[in-house]
Every structure is written in C-alpha cells, then in structure tokens.
Scaffold this motif. Structure first.
Motif, PDB file in Angstrom:
ATOM      1  N   ALA A  43      40.990  -0.350  32.761  1.00 26.91           N
ATOM      2  CA  ALA A  43      40.553  -0.429  33.511  1.00 26.91           C
ATOM      3  C   ALA A  43      38.849   0.635  33.234  1.00 26.91           C
ATOM      4  O   ALA A  43      38.354   0.566  32.365  1.00 26.91           O
ATOM      5  N   VAL A  44      37.743   0.608  34.429  1.00 22.30           N
ATOM      6  CA  VAL A  44      36.714   0.756  34.083  1.00 22.30           C
ATOM      7  C   VAL A  44      37.117   2.806  34.132  1.00 22.30           C
ATOM      8  O   VAL A  44      35.546   3.104  33.529  1.00 22.30           O
ATOM      9  N   THR A  64      38.802   2.373  28.517  1.00 21.03           N
ATOM     10  CA  THR A  64      37.486   2.721  29.800  1.00 21.03           C
ATOM     11  C   THR A  64      36.143   2.124  29.551  1.00 21.03           C
ATOM     12  O   THR A  64      36.153   2.554  28.447  1.00 21.03           O
ATOM     13  N   TRP A 334      31.701  -0.340  40.537  1.00 16.80           N
ATOM     14  CA  TRP A 334      32.678  -0.823  40.340  1.00 16.80           C
ATOM     15  C   TRP A 334      32.546  -2.351  39.621  1.00 16.80           C
ATOM     16  O   TRP A 334      33.850  -2.666  39.349  1.00 16.80           O
ATOM     17  N   TRP A 338      34.105  -4.129  36.516  1.00 18.68           N
ATOM     18  CA  TRP A 338      35.720  -4.905  36.834  1.00 18.68           C
ATOM     19  C   TRP A 338      35.282  -6.348  35.682  1.00 18.68           C
ATOM     20  O   TRP A 338      36.815  -6.804  35.937  1.00 18.68           O
ATOM     21  N   THR A 339      34.528  -7.009  36.315  1.00 16.39           N
ATOM     22  CA  THR A 339      34.486  -8.220  35.181  1.00 16.39           C
ATOM     23  C   THR A 339      34.242  -8.825  34.253  1.00 16.39           C
ATOM     24  O   THR A 339      35.995  -9.602  33.294  1.00 16.39           O
ATOM     25  N   LEU A 341      36.909  -6.930  32.602  1.00 17.01           N
ATOM     26  CA  LEU A 341      38.539  -6.526  31.667  1.00 17.01           C
ATOM     27  C   LEU A 341      39.000  -7.437  31.236  1.00 17.01           C
ATOM     28  O   LEU A 341      39.481  -7.632  29.865  1.00 17.01           O
ATOM     29  N   THR A 362      44.503  -3.516  38.595  1.00 20.33           N
ATOM     30  CA  THR A 362      43.128  -3.412  39.462  1.00 20.33           C
ATOM     31  C   THR A 362      43.175  -2.387  40.603  1.00 20.33           C
ATOM     32  O   THR A 362      42.703  -2.664  41.767  1.00 20.33           O
ATOM     33  N   CYS A 364      40.832  -0.378  42.836  1.00 19.48           N
ATOM     34  CA  CYS A 364      40.286   0.384  43.100  1.00 19.48           C
ATOM     35  C   CYS A 364      39.352   1.403  42.362  1.00 19.48           C
ATOM     36  O   CYS A 364      40.260   2.436  43.229  1.00 19.48           O
TER      37      CYS A 364
END
Length: 372
Positions: A43-44, A64, A334, A338-339, A341, A362, A364
């Motif tokens: 995750a971010v 993360t 974010w 996320w790209t 991950l 996924t 958000c």
C-alpha cells in the motif's frame, strides 16, 4: 518460506536505505525479523484502514511507501493514530516495512513506474543521480600520527575506489591553536599558542559509511577536539537512477494526453488538473512521483512538452507557466505513487515464487473525498 529478514533484505537490495534522503525514515518499523512471511500486503499509506486491511487478510507483512513514523514522536500509545496502527499490527503479528525516498529514484522505483503506467518509452532520469552517493572526509593530524589515522579510516571503509582500497591524499602544513582554561591538550599547554607540523588527510567514502568512518576518526585522533569536515561529492551519473523520468509518447494534443493520464491512474476526487493550451502538441514528457515543485526548473531545462507530478503550489506553478514552462498536469499524490505497487508485487513474486502471496491494496487513501 522466507523469514521477515529475508524479505527486508530483498527490498533493501532493490531500494537501498543508504540512498534515502537524510530526513527520511525507511526500513522495518514493526516486526520480528525471524518471523515467517506467508502473505504480504502492499500500500502507499500506513493509515489505520490499511493496517486493518492487512490484518483482515492475515498478512504477515505490510509494505508501504510512506513512513508511519516520519517525524519524531514521544508516544505510540493506542490513544494516538500512529500508536493504534503500531498496536494493531503487533497484536496481529504483522510487520511494517517502508521504502520511501529510497524507492523513488532507482530502476523499478516510483517515478519509473509512473512513467511506464503513462505509456512513456525511451526513459531516462529527469535528474540523474550518481551511481553511488559519495562523501569526502578531510582531517588534520600531527605528522607522527598520520599513518595511524590513514589506517583507521581505511579499516572503517574510507578510500575504497573500484578495485582499490586505502586510497587517500596527504599534504603537509602547520596547525595553530591555543588551549583555553578547561582544555586538556594532547600537545602544548593551556594559555600558550602552539604551532604543530600537521598532515591534511583526505579520503572518499560511501555516504552509508560516513558514521562509522567519523567514529573511527574520533577514536584514533590524538587531539581532544579534532578538526574535520565531510562534504558530498558528485559521482558518475547512473543511466537508470535519478529524480523523475523523461520519455516519449506518440504525439497527441494536451487534451488527449490529459485524458490518457486520467485513464491510466486510479480514480480520485483530485483527478487531473491541467495548465496549458488544449491543442498543444505533447510528445516529450517528464514525470515525477510525489511532490514535484522542486524539479520545475529541471523540467523546463529538459525542453519537454509536459510535466506530470503532484502537489504543485499556486505561485511556483504560475511563475513556471508565465516564464515559458511546458504544460503542467497536477495529479493525485496517492494515485501517482500507487503505480509502483504492481511493479513491486511483480519483483517480489519473481523472487519469492509461490511461497508468498503478495496482495496490492486498492483502497484509496488519497485524503480528498469529493469535489463540490
């Protein structure tokens, strides 16, 4: 199955903590290095919703991009947001590993992942970084202690260059000082000026070895208060590591390019904000995952048609466009990061095989919920 320490070593091999910004806090935040890892969630943001998602998935490790404890804290009590995350992860036996600025610049990192997600080809760094962060240490010792100092610095990791070690440069000179009341001078006496034949010693070392080398210097130096300095030096630029990326796309209008960016990224309330003429021709593009204000001038100097990044502020963006800068596309922080991950998931899957399940969250965690 791998132990947590094995997974940490893998991630640190791809994204070395030594290349993280000095203010950053990366690495293992929660977890027993000897624990087995069967399932990983990526995750971010290490927010509570993500921690609970990892726990519900019975993950042994949450990785993360953003750190949980970036700024100093005096408590991780469960009455605080960060404390609740720590307590819940520990109670569930789930570790937390962070790869932040150390994951931004390398190949397979955040900016390269964003560039590939947007369909850019012929990639190169926007601002190339050296193949290794190096510093030069300089100190001054009495001539009779120079060889012992050179040996101590070399043993701690200074002076390793290519296939050589113990590399240094020395030059003679005079050291001048006067010990004041309270001093315990190794040479001379309190209140009297001293002139000492000294040797200036210089050696290059990796940034990661800086603390160990300085500690060795202080241990070996005969003076009560030795003089030394450490400065970063510019190394050879790497072909695949650096801030941001520059690449090419098939020429389209800015309107169509912005639409393709919106389509390529996870949907957020932030969306894609655009500055530029709708019919401007876009072919060469710079991107930078995360906040990109600091590299506006770099994008201008690269003569790109558009710069895609996040968290652009009013005045820098306004001045950038007013002074002839290319089109700007401001995207969700974010969503941009996320790209990375799915790229990280593929690297872990390739290295760990089917011994570990890797899940990309996924959820958000962009802080904005809707536009009025």
């Amino acid at each position: 199955m791998p132990a947590l320490t094995d997974v940490v070593d893998l991630v640190h091999g791809w994204y070395p903590p030594a290349i993280a910004a000095e203010w950053d806090r990366v690495g293992l935040t929660v977890g027993d290095p000897t624990a087995d890892v069967r399932r990983i969630v990526l995750a971010v943001d290490p927010v509570q919703a993500i921690a609970r998602e990892a726990i519900d998935a019975r993950a042994d490790l949450l990785i993360t991009h953003h750190p949980l404890l970036l700024r100093g804290v005096s408590t991780v009590a469960a009455t605080t947001p960060k404390g609740r995350v720590v307590h819940e992860l520990i109670a569930a036996g789930c570790g937390l590993l962070t790869a932040h600025t150390n994951a931004d610049a390398p190949a397979g990192g955040v900016s390269e992942s964003l560039a590939l997600a947007l369909g850019l080809t012929d990639l190169r760094p926007l601002v190339p970084y050296p193949t290794e962060r190096l510093v030069k240490l300089t100190t001054y010792v009495p001539a009779g202690d120079a060889e012992a100092m050179r040996s101590a610095l070399a043993a701690a990791g200074a002076g390793r260059i290519g296939d050589y070690d113990s590399a240094s440069f020395s030059s003679p000179g005079e050291g001048r000082f006067r010990p004041l009341a309270g001093a315990r001078p190794a040479i001379g006496s309190v209140g009297r000026f001293e002139v000492v034949d000294e040797v200036r010693i210089e050696a290059v070392l990796p940034m990661a070895a800086r603390q160990a080398v300085v500690a060795a210097l202080l241990e070996a130096h005969p003076y009560e208060t030795p003089a030394y300095d450490v400065v970063e030096v510019v190394g050879e630029p790497a072909a695949d590591s650096g801030a941001g990326r520059v690449g090419r796309i098939e020429a389209v209008s800015l309107t169509d390019f912005a639409a393709s960016v919106a389509h390529a990224l996870p949907r957020t309330a932030h969306g894609v904000r655009v500055s530029g003429g709708r019919d401007d021709r876009i072919e060469t593009v710079a991107v930078l995952g995360g906040a990109g204000d600091d590299h506006l001038d770099d994008a201008r100097l690269q003569d790109v048609d558009a710069y895609v990044t996040s968290d652009l502020r009013h005045h820098p963006a306004s001045e950038f466009r007013e002074h002839g800068g290319p089109a700007l596309l401001d995207i969700s922080h974010w969503a941009a990061e996320w790209t990375w991950l799915p790229v990280l998931r593929a690297k872990l899957a390739e290295s760990l095989g089917d011994t570990v399940e890797v899940i990309v969250s996924t959820t958000c965690t962009d802080p904005w919920d809707f536009r009025a």
